[in-house]
Design a protein around this motif. Structure first.
Motif, PDB file in Angstrom:
ATOM      1  N   HIS A 157       0.830  -1.210   0.000  1.00 43.62           N
ATOM      2  CA  HIS A 157       0.000   0.000   0.000  1.00 43.62           C
ATOM      3  C   HIS A 157       0.864   1.259   0.000  1.00 43.62           C
ATOM      4  O   HIS A 157       0.550   2.236  -0.683  1.00 43.62           O
ATOM      5  CB  HIS A 157      -0.928  -0.006   1.227  1.00 43.62           C
ATOM      6  CG  HIS A 157      -1.935  -1.104   1.188  1.00 43.62           C
ATOM      7  ND1 HIS A 157      -2.426  -1.701   2.329  1.00 43.62           N
ATOM      8  CD2 HIS A 157      -2.541  -1.734   0.149  1.00 43.62           C
ATOM      9  CE1 HIS A 157      -3.297  -2.637   1.988  1.00 43.62           C
ATOM     10  NE2 HIS A 157      -3.377  -2.675   0.675  1.00 43.62           N
ATOM     11  N   GLN A 158       1.946   1.234   0.740  1.00 42.61           N
ATOM     12  CA  GLN A 158       2.832   2.395   0.742  1.00 42.61           C
ATOM     13  C   GLN A 158       3.497   2.595  -0.611  1.00 42.61           C
ATOM     14  O   GLN A 158       3.680   3.729  -1.071  1.00 42.61           O
ATOM     15  CB  GLN A 158       3.897   2.235   1.842  1.00 42.61           C
ATOM     16  CG  GLN A 158       3.330   2.293   3.253  1.00 42.61           C
ATOM     17  CD  GLN A 158       4.372   1.988   4.302  1.00 42.61           C
ATOM     18  OE1 GLN A 158       5.443   2.584   4.314  1.00 42.61           O
ATOM     19  NE2 GLN A 158       4.076   1.061   5.202  1.00 42.61           N
ATOM     20  N   ASN A 159       3.836   1.491  -1.268  1.00 43.39           N
ATOM     21  CA  ASN A 159       4.462   1.613  -2.596  1.00 43.39           C
ATOM     22  C   ASN A 159       3.459   2.044  -3.658  1.00 43.39           C
ATOM     23  O   ASN A 159       3.784   2.828  -4.557  1.00 43.39           O
ATOM     24  CB  ASN A 159       5.090   0.276  -2.995  1.00 43.39           C
ATOM     25  CG  ASN A 159       6.281  -0.083  -2.127  1.00 43.39           C
ATOM     26  OD1 ASN A 159       6.963   0.796  -1.607  1.00 43.39           O
ATOM     27  ND2 ASN A 159       6.534  -1.372  -1.961  1.00 43.39           N
ATOM     28  N   PHE A 160       2.228   1.518  -3.584  1.00 42.27           N
ATOM     29  CA  PHE A 160       1.219   1.802  -4.600  1.00 42.27           C
ATOM     30  C   PHE A 160       0.591   3.185  -4.436  1.00 42.27           C
ATOM     31  O   PHE A 160       0.339   3.884  -5.421  1.00 42.27           O
ATOM     32  CB  PHE A 160       0.096   0.754  -4.553  1.00 42.27           C
ATOM     33  CG  PHE A 160       0.500  -0.619  -4.996  1.00 42.27           C
ATOM     34  CD1 PHE A 160       1.660  -0.830  -5.727  1.00 42.27           C
ATOM     35  CD2 PHE A 160      -0.280  -1.720  -4.687  1.00 42.27           C
ATOM     36  CE1 PHE A 160       2.037  -2.087  -6.138  1.00 42.27           C
ATOM     37  CE2 PHE A 160       0.082  -2.990  -5.089  1.00 42.27           C
ATOM     38  CZ  PHE A 160       1.250  -3.173  -5.811  1.00 42.27           C
ATOM     39  N   PHE A 161       0.298   3.557  -3.198  1.00 46.67           N
ATOM     40  CA  PHE A 161      -0.593   4.682  -2.940  1.00 46.67           C
ATOM     41  C   PHE A 161       0.086   5.925  -2.368  1.00 46.67           C
ATOM     42  O   PHE A 161      -0.605   6.864  -1.979  1.00 46.67           O
ATOM     43  CB  PHE A 161      -1.707   4.254  -1.975  1.00 46.67           C
ATOM     44  CG  PHE A 161      -2.504   3.072  -2.452  1.00 46.67           C
ATOM     45  CD1 PHE A 161      -2.773   2.890  -3.800  1.00 46.67           C
ATOM     46  CD2 PHE A 161      -2.991   2.133  -1.553  1.00 46.67           C
ATOM     47  CE1 PHE A 161      -3.499   1.801  -4.244  1.00 46.67           C
ATOM     48  CE2 PHE A 161      -3.729   1.044  -1.987  1.00 46.67           C
ATOM     49  CZ  PHE A 161      -3.971   0.883  -3.341  1.00 46.67           C
TER      50      PHE A 161
ATOM     51  N   CYS B  57     -10.589  12.291  -1.763  1.00 44.90           N
ATOM     52  CA  CYS B  57      -9.369  11.507  -1.510  1.00 44.90           C
ATOM     53  C   CYS B  57      -9.656  10.045  -1.853  1.00 44.90           C
ATOM     54  O   CYS B  57     -10.290   9.313  -1.081  1.00 44.90           O
ATOM     55  CB  CYS B  57      -8.930  11.645  -0.052  1.00 44.90           C
ATOM     56  SG  CYS B  57      -7.407  10.761   0.319  1.00 44.90           S
ATOM     57  N   ALA B  58      -9.170   9.606  -3.005  1.00 45.05           N
ATOM     58  CA  ALA B  58      -9.488   8.261  -3.495  1.00 45.05           C
ATOM     59  C   ALA B  58      -8.924   7.179  -2.589  1.00 45.05           C
ATOM     60  O   ALA B  58      -9.587   6.158  -2.332  1.00 45.05           O
ATOM     61  CB  ALA B  58      -8.946   8.094  -4.914  1.00 45.05           C
ATOM     62  N   THR B  59      -7.694   7.366  -2.081  1.00 45.98           N
ATOM     63  CA  THR B  59      -7.085   6.314  -1.256  1.00 45.98           C
ATOM     64  C   THR B  59      -7.822   6.132   0.067  1.00 45.98           C
ATOM     65  O   THR B  59      -7.820   5.031   0.631  1.00 45.98           O
ATOM     66  CB  THR B  59      -5.607   6.647  -0.998  1.00 45.98           C
ATOM     67  OG1 THR B  59      -5.497   7.970  -0.465  1.00 45.98           O
ATOM     68  CG2 THR B  59      -4.790   6.549  -2.277  1.00 45.98           C
TER      69      THR B  59
ATOM     70  N   GLN C   4       8.715  15.113 -10.135  1.00 47.85           N
ATOM     71  CA  GLN C   4       7.751  14.945  -9.054  1.00 47.85           C
ATOM     72  C   GLN C   4       6.343  14.713  -9.598  1.00 47.85           C
ATOM     73  O   GLN C   4       5.593  13.881  -9.102  1.00 47.85           O
ATOM     74  CB  GLN C   4       7.755  16.174  -8.131  1.00 47.85           C
ATOM     75  CG  GLN C   4       9.002  16.312  -7.264  1.00 47.85           C
ATOM     76  CD  GLN C   4      10.199  16.844  -8.045  1.00 47.85           C
ATOM     77  OE1 GLN C   4      10.040  17.382  -9.157  1.00 47.85           O
ATOM     78  NE2 GLN C   4      11.390  16.704  -7.470  1.00 47.85           N
ATOM     79  N   HIS C   5       6.000  15.480 -10.644  1.00 40.38           N
ATOM     80  CA  HIS C   5       4.684  15.286 -11.260  1.00 40.38           C
ATOM     81  C   HIS C   5       4.587  13.916 -11.945  1.00 40.38           C
ATOM     82  O   HIS C   5       3.512  13.297 -11.963  1.00 40.38           O
ATOM     83  CB  HIS C   5       4.408  16.397 -12.283  1.00 40.38           C
ATOM     84  CG  HIS C   5       4.070  17.717 -11.645  1.00 40.38           C
ATOM     85  ND1 HIS C   5       5.028  18.623 -11.266  1.00 40.38           N
ATOM     86  CD2 HIS C   5       2.871  18.270 -11.310  1.00 40.38           C
ATOM     87  CE1 HIS C   5       4.447  19.689 -10.737  1.00 40.38           C
ATOM     88  NE2 HIS C   5       3.128  19.508 -10.747  1.00 40.38           N
ATOM     89  N   GLU C   6       5.702  13.442 -12.487  1.00 44.91           N
ATOM     90  CA  GLU C   6       5.704  12.122 -13.112  1.00 44.91           C
ATOM     91  C   GLU C   6       5.486  11.023 -12.063  1.00 44.91           C
ATOM     92  O   GLU C   6       4.763  10.055 -12.300  1.00 44.91           O
ATOM     93  CB  GLU C   6       7.030  11.905 -13.843  1.00 44.91           C
ATOM     94  CG  GLU C   6       7.030  10.668 -14.731  1.00 44.91           C
ATOM     95  CD  GLU C   6       8.284  10.591 -15.586  1.00 44.91           C
ATOM     96  OE1 GLU C   6       8.553   9.489 -16.097  1.00 44.91           O
ATOM     97  OE2 GLU C   6       8.970  11.623 -15.745  1.00 44.91           O
ATOM     98  N   ALA C   7       6.127  11.191 -10.897  1.00 47.17           N
ATOM     99  CA  ALA C   7       5.914  10.232  -9.805  1.00 47.17           C
ATOM    100  C   ALA C   7       4.471  10.262  -9.328  1.00 47.17           C
ATOM    101  O   ALA C   7       3.881   9.221  -8.992  1.00 47.17           O
ATOM    102  CB  ALA C   7       6.864  10.552  -8.655  1.00 47.17           C
TER     103      ALA C   7
ATOM    104  N   ARG D 196       1.651   7.188  -9.201  1.00 43.75           N
ATOM    105  CA  ARG D 196       0.851   6.853  -8.032  1.00 43.75           C
ATOM    106  C   ARG D 196      -0.647   6.894  -8.358  1.00 43.75           C
ATOM    107  O   ARG D 196      -1.402   5.984  -8.007  1.00 43.75           O
ATOM    108  CB  ARG D 196       1.181   7.824  -6.901  1.00 43.75           C
ATOM    109  CG  ARG D 196       0.581   7.476  -5.522  1.00 43.75           C
ATOM    110  CD  ARG D 196      -0.844   7.983  -5.310  1.00 43.75           C
ATOM    111  NE  ARG D 196      -0.953   9.393  -5.562  1.00 43.75           N
ATOM    112  CZ  ARG D 196      -0.692  10.340  -4.636  1.00 43.75           C
ATOM    113  NH1 ARG D 196      -0.323   9.986  -3.431  1.00 43.75           N
ATOM    114  NH2 ARG D 196      -0.837  11.624  -4.949  1.00 43.75           N
ATOM    115  N   ASP D 197      -1.088   7.930  -9.050  1.00 42.82           N
ATOM    116  CA  ASP D 197      -2.510   8.053  -9.386  1.00 42.82           C
ATOM    117  C   ASP D 197      -2.944   6.958 -10.356  1.00 42.82           C
ATOM    118  O   ASP D 197      -4.100   6.503 -10.322  1.00 42.82           O
ATOM    119  CB  ASP D 197      -2.787   9.441  -9.974  1.00 42.82           C
ATOM    120  CG  ASP D 197      -2.581  10.552  -8.950  1.00 42.82           C
ATOM    121  OD1 ASP D 197      -2.667  10.253  -7.738  1.00 42.82           O
ATOM    122  OD2 ASP D 197      -2.320  11.703  -9.359  1.00 42.82           O
TER     123      ASP D 197
END
Length: 482
Positions: free
Chosen positions: A125-129, A169-171, A214-217, A221-222
């Motif tokens: 979850h930390q890696n995905f979201f 907040c989707a997550t 940063q926007h690419e990261a 995530r999104d």
């Protein structure tokens, strides 16, 4: 008889001692050779010779399944290079914590998930979201802390705090769907809210992703959030009986994000298509994903075996097959079962209900007991639906298992079986479940026989040496009686 009596009367205790020592030595040599042959080849030499050469001479028929053709050396080498040992994978069909795992715990009082398994999920979850730009959005900062919380109630509370800061907040909706919802219908409602919020954020990230790393990261995530939500919505539809809708959602998801094949969405699709009995579509999916460039799985190998078995299982009879031999279609089915059993030898006992099932863990180990539990939990009904499929598996899996290269360090169709699976499975599966280890081959009869013969001869030699006169009297008495 008189001649035999005279001959026995002339024998001395030294003769009996020498006879028993010699027979003990010879049977010991046979035992050592049989044990060496079994350790190297997995079969008894004497049984192999008797079955292969002596049985045909006396009119016996061999009804064991033929050895399958091996894959190319290139495929074997590719598999060995691509698959690291004991890599833990996210279970493609993992259940919902609130609606399924928690309900099981309420009813039975047993914890279905291990701490190790839940910790792996927290890392996922930390890696995905989460990403480095979470500080720019207060709700994401709260959720970043929420995924690290160990207490479920603390995570749920943090999700509500995030929604107070940002209603989109989707997550936060994802966490509530996974852990607070007590039914699949409630989980679906949360996921629909998460989808609405996730699509809006995803479109914004697409417009800005080229501005900075940063926007690419943030876009990655999104994207992960959107894919996760759509997949879980498809799984909700599948569980609620809207299977055609679930299939469409899965196909659309795979088409929209083709590079995310490592998420194994095709395994969800295979299970849903089997429920629809759309076997032609199942074969089409297998043709695309049963490829040497992708890590194999029990779902792929056993589904391929199921389709092959379906073509012959209804009319298959072991007695008839032993008399006339196997047809081409039956050989193909047996070879497919052999391939599946070599990939994961734990599955047949679950499919044949020789071993109890438990709820599958959130992570699985390919070729391990955890993968076998996860596969059988969802696919047992599909094997039962095809008449004769389980009967064919029952008739062939033990025979094919005997042909698997032995010991574990060897491989035939796949890379060698990893020796660390038992330890990892014990971490993934609950303590009340008896973990299945690699099914060890039972010692053949002749190894037991020669071991007993060697021990008996050695004991007789010792008795002859200690009590020579009594041994002579006993031997003469036995010979006369016989």
């Amino acid at each position: 008889l008189l001649t035999v009596t005279v001959f026995l009367s002339t024998l001395t205790p030294k003769f009996y001692f020498a006879l028993t020592v010699t027979s003990s030595f010879i049977s010991g040599l046979i035992f050592v050779f049989e044990w060496w042959h079994f350790r190297k080849y997995g079969t008894s030499f004497i049984e192999q010779v008797s079955v292969s050469h002596l049985r045909p001479l006396i009119g016996g028929a061999e009804n064991s399944p033929p050895a399958p053709a091996a894959f190319s050396a290139g495929e074997s080498e590719t598999s060995r290079q691509n698959m690291p040992e004991c890599k833990v994978w996210r279970n493609p069909l993992n259940l919902f914590r609130g609606a399924e795992y928690s309900r099981y715990m309420w009813v039975t009082g047993k914890e279905p998930l291990t701490y190790y398994d839940m910790n792996l999920s927290a890392q996922d979850h930390q890696n995905f979201f989460t990403c480095d730009t979470d500080a720019l959005r207060p709700s994401d900062t709260v959720m970043q802390k929420a995924w690290r919380e160990r207490n479920p109630q603390a995570r749920i509370k943090a999700a509500y705090q995030a929604l107070e800061l940002n209603n989109d907040c989707a997550t936060a909706y994802v966490l509530l769907a996974e852990e607070e919802a007590t039914t699949i219908a409630d989980a679906e409602k949360y996921f629909k809210q998460a989808l609405k919020a996730g699509e809006m954020i995803y479109r914004k990230s697409q417009n800005c992703h080229s501005q900075s790393p940063q926007h690419e990261a943030q876009l990655r995530r999104d994207t992960n959030v959107l894919v996760y939500v759509k997949r879980r919505l498809a799984m909700c539809a599948r569980k609620l009986g809207r299977i055609r809708e679930a299939v469409k959602m899965m196909r659309d998801l795979m088409k929209e994000f083709p590079l995310l094949s490592m998420l194994n969405i095709h395994e969800n699709l295979l299970e849903a298509l089997l429920e629809l009995q759309a076997y032609a579509d199942v074969q089409a999916v297998l043709a695309k994903y049963d490829d040497i460039s992708l890590p194999k799985s029990a779902a792929i190998c056993y589904t391929a075996a199921l389709l092959k078995a379906r073509a012959v299982s209804e009319r298959f009879s072991p007695e008839t097959a032993s008399k006339r031999g196997l047809s081409t279609a039956e050989i193909n089915a047996v070879e497919a079962i052999h391939r599946a059993v070599e990939f994961n030898p734990h599955v047949p006992k679950y499919l044949l209900e020789m071993k109890s099932l438990v709820l599958p863990p959130e992570h699985i180990l390919k070729r391990g007991d955890s993968e076998a539990v996860a596969y059988a939990f969802f696919h047992l009904q599909h094997w039962k639906r095809i008449e004769g499929a389980l009967n064919l598996l029952h008739c062939t899996w033990e025979g094919t298992f005997r042909m698997i290269p032995y010991p574990l360090e060897k491989g035939h169709l796949f890379y060698p079986y990893p020796s660390c699976t038992e330890t990892a499975d014990r971490e993934l599966l609950p303590t009340f479940h008896e973990v299945s280890v690699y099914p060890q081959k039972e010692l053949p009869f002749f190894i037991h026989f020669t071991a007993g013969l060697c021990s008996l001869s050695a004991m007789l030699a010792l008795l002859t040496h200690q009590f020579p006169e009594l041994t002579v009297i006993f031997a003469k008495a036995v010979s006369i009686v016989s």
